[in-house]
Design a protein around this motif. Sequence first.
Motif, PDB file in Angstrom:
ATOM      1  N   GLU A 175      45.776 135.012 -31.654  1.00 30.59           N
ATOM      2  CA  GLU A 175      44.655 134.348 -30.994  1.00 30.59           C
ATOM      3  C   GLU A 175      44.616 132.876 -31.363  1.00 30.59           C
ATOM      4  O   GLU A 175      44.902 132.507 -32.500  1.00 30.59           O
ATOM      5  CB  GLU A 175      43.351 135.039 -31.393  1.00 30.59           C
ATOM      6  CG  GLU A 175      42.151 134.643 -30.562  1.00 30.59           C
ATOM      7  CD  GLU A 175      40.907 135.460 -30.908  1.00 30.59           C
ATOM      8  OE1 GLU A 175      40.871 136.069 -31.999  1.00 30.59           O
ATOM      9  OE2 GLU A 175      39.979 135.492 -30.082  1.00 30.59           O
ATOM     10  N   GLU A 176      44.313 132.039 -30.380  1.00 28.94           N
ATOM     11  CA  GLU A 176      44.202 130.584 -30.484  1.00 28.94           C
ATOM     12  C   GLU A 176      45.558 129.882 -30.567  1.00 28.94           C
ATOM     13  O   GLU A 176      45.608 128.648 -30.627  1.00 28.94           O
ATOM     14  CB  GLU A 176      43.301 130.161 -31.660  1.00 28.94           C
ATOM     15  CG  GLU A 176      41.860 130.646 -31.511  1.00 28.94           C
ATOM     16  CD  GLU A 176      40.956 130.147 -32.624  1.00 28.94           C
ATOM     17  OE1 GLU A 176      41.425 129.358 -33.467  1.00 28.94           O
ATOM     18  OE2 GLU A 176      39.774 130.546 -32.650  1.00 28.94           O
ATOM     19  N   ALA A 177      46.633 130.602 -30.540  1.00 25.86           N
ATOM     20  CA  ALA A 177      47.966 129.991 -30.501  1.00 25.86           C
ATOM     21  C   ALA A 177      48.326 129.679 -29.058  1.00 25.86           C
ATOM     22  O   ALA A 177      47.782 130.279 -28.118  1.00 25.86           O
ATOM     23  CB  ALA A 177      48.995 130.932 -31.107  1.00 25.86           C
ATOM     24  N   PRO A 178      49.270 128.744 -28.851  1.00 23.81           N
ATOM     25  CA  PRO A 178      49.750 128.475 -27.485  1.00 23.81           C
ATOM     26  C   PRO A 178      50.735 129.548 -27.043  1.00 23.81           C
ATOM     27  O   PRO A 178      51.352 130.217 -27.864  1.00 23.81           O
ATOM     28  CB  PRO A 178      50.438 127.116 -27.632  1.00 23.81           C
ATOM     29  CG  PRO A 178      50.902 127.104 -29.045  1.00 23.81           C
ATOM     30  CD  PRO A 178      49.873 127.860 -29.834  1.00 23.81           C
ATOM     31  N   LYS A 188      49.511 128.339 -21.669  1.00 20.00           N
ATOM     32  CA  LYS A 188      48.109 128.187 -22.042  1.00 20.00           C
ATOM     33  C   LYS A 188      48.080 127.643 -23.455  1.00 20.00           C
ATOM     34  O   LYS A 188      48.770 128.186 -24.339  1.00 20.00           O
ATOM     35  CB  LYS A 188      47.354 129.510 -21.947  1.00 20.00           C
ATOM     36  CG  LYS A 188      45.852 129.356 -22.183  1.00 20.00           C
ATOM     37  CD  LYS A 188      45.083 130.617 -21.855  1.00 20.00           C
ATOM     38  CE  LYS A 188      43.573 130.388 -22.051  1.00 20.00           C
ATOM     39  NZ  LYS A 188      42.758 131.573 -21.684  1.00 20.00           N
ATOM     40  N   SER A 247      45.793 127.664 -25.787  1.00 18.50           N
ATOM     41  CA  SER A 247      45.109 128.442 -26.813  1.00 18.50           C
ATOM     42  C   SER A 247      44.631 129.746 -26.173  1.00 18.50           C
ATOM     43  O   SER A 247      43.754 129.736 -25.316  1.00 18.50           O
ATOM     44  CB  SER A 247      43.915 127.646 -27.365  1.00 18.50           C
ATOM     45  OG  SER A 247      43.171 128.423 -28.285  1.00 18.50           O
ATOM     46  N   VAL A 248      45.219 130.856 -26.609  1.00 17.31           N
ATOM     47  CA  VAL A 248      44.908 132.133 -25.952  1.00 17.31           C
ATOM     48  C   VAL A 248      43.749 132.837 -26.646  1.00 17.31           C
ATOM     49  O   VAL A 248      43.482 132.628 -27.833  1.00 17.31           O
ATOM     50  CB  VAL A 248      46.123 133.064 -25.906  1.00 17.31           C
ATOM     51  CG1 VAL A 248      47.206 132.479 -25.019  1.00 17.31           C
ATOM     52  CG2 VAL A 248      46.651 133.369 -27.304  1.00 17.31           C
ATOM     53  N   HIS A 249      43.097 133.708 -25.879  1.00 15.22           N
ATOM     54  CA  HIS A 249      42.009 134.536 -26.388  1.00 15.22           C
ATOM     55  C   HIS A 249      42.414 135.995 -26.314  1.00 15.22           C
ATOM     56  O   HIS A 249      43.321 136.372 -25.550  1.00 15.22           O
ATOM     57  CB  HIS A 249      40.736 134.309 -25.556  1.00 15.22           C
ATOM     58  CG  HIS A 249      40.285 132.892 -25.543  1.00 15.22           C
ATOM     59  ND1 HIS A 249      39.972 132.231 -24.376  1.00 15.22           N
ATOM     60  CD2 HIS A 249      40.111 131.999 -26.546  1.00 15.22           C
ATOM     61  CE1 HIS A 249      39.630 130.988 -24.664  1.00 15.22           C
ATOM     62  NE2 HIS A 249      39.707 130.824 -25.973  1.00 15.22           N
ATOM     63  N   ASP A 275      42.809 137.539 -22.967  1.00 17.28           N
ATOM     64  CA  ASP A 275      43.983 137.231 -22.143  1.00 17.28           C
ATOM     65  C   ASP A 275      45.036 138.337 -22.194  1.00 17.28           C
ATOM     66  O   ASP A 275      46.036 138.285 -21.461  1.00 17.28           O
ATOM     67  CB  ASP A 275      44.622 135.906 -22.578  1.00 17.28           C
ATOM     68  CG  ASP A 275      43.738 134.706 -22.286  1.00 17.28           C
ATOM     69  OD1 ASP A 275      43.725 133.764 -23.114  1.00 17.28           O
ATOM     70  OD2 ASP A 275      43.057 134.712 -21.235  1.00 17.28           O
ATOM     71  N   VAL A 316      47.696 139.620 -27.268  1.00 20.17           N
ATOM     72  CA  VAL A 316      47.053 138.648 -28.143  1.00 20.17           C
ATOM     73  C   VAL A 316      46.452 139.390 -29.333  1.00 20.17           C
ATOM     74  O   VAL A 316      45.632 140.300 -29.156  1.00 20.17           O
ATOM     75  CB  VAL A 316      45.967 137.852 -27.406  1.00 20.17           C
ATOM     76  CG1 VAL A 316      45.337 136.814 -28.338  1.00 20.17           C
ATOM     77  CG2 VAL A 316      46.562 137.183 -26.166  1.00 20.17           C
TER      78      VAL A 316
END
Lengths: 113, 115
Positions: free
Chosen positions: A15-18, A78, A80-82, A85, A111
């Motif tokens: 999470e929050e990584a590209p 993207k 920053s993923v959640h 996603d 994710v």
Amino acid sequence: AQSVTQLDSQVPVFEEAPVELRCNYSSSVSVYLFWYVQYPNQGLQLLLKYLSGSTLVKGINGFEAEFNKSQTSFHLRKPSVHISDTAEYFCAASKGAGNMLTFGGGTRLMVKP
Amino acid sequence: GAGVSQSPRYKVAKRGQDVALRCDPISGHVSLFWYQQALGQGPEFLTYFQNEAQLDKSGLPSDRFFAERPEGSVSTLKIQRTQQEDSAVYLCASSLIRTSIFEQYFGPGTRLTVT
């Protein structure tokens, strides 16, 4: 004939990584490109599309993709993923209105917290 | 507004039975597509209608598959004498045909399981 290749069947990411999901296409004619997302037990939802013009396309949910004609690619990104996603992502190509979509095999984005 | 709807959402058929899958497109959409999505695969094109005319049926896997759209709105995909290899999710999509707007809108699909 058109073909679409998604190079990764699964992409795990925190999470929050590209993230980048790769897509290559082959076509001898002009092509229009799409990314769809499919959540479990649901139909396909359009994320973004490239028809013409700017090669950088922005879509919903913070996704974007870049059309690269020389490399015949249309990678989805993207910054920053959640967790939300997490889904299956499909790249697709079409020759135009009234023409079928040719899909890649899909990439499962997972994710992790 | 209402999106594309499909019914039934789930169908279990015994091998050899006939099934009929229904698609209600978005009102006013001229184009209607059927796709087959096997487990773990991307959707594959089956057939295409423009209004009531079936313009492309090159993706239908055998003559057991038949599709119709008699009044240019609702469409039915019929599979005769179902086989196990017919097990898949069947997706319907509709779109406008104006050249600048031909995004396909998908229904939730019908999951067919042949036992």
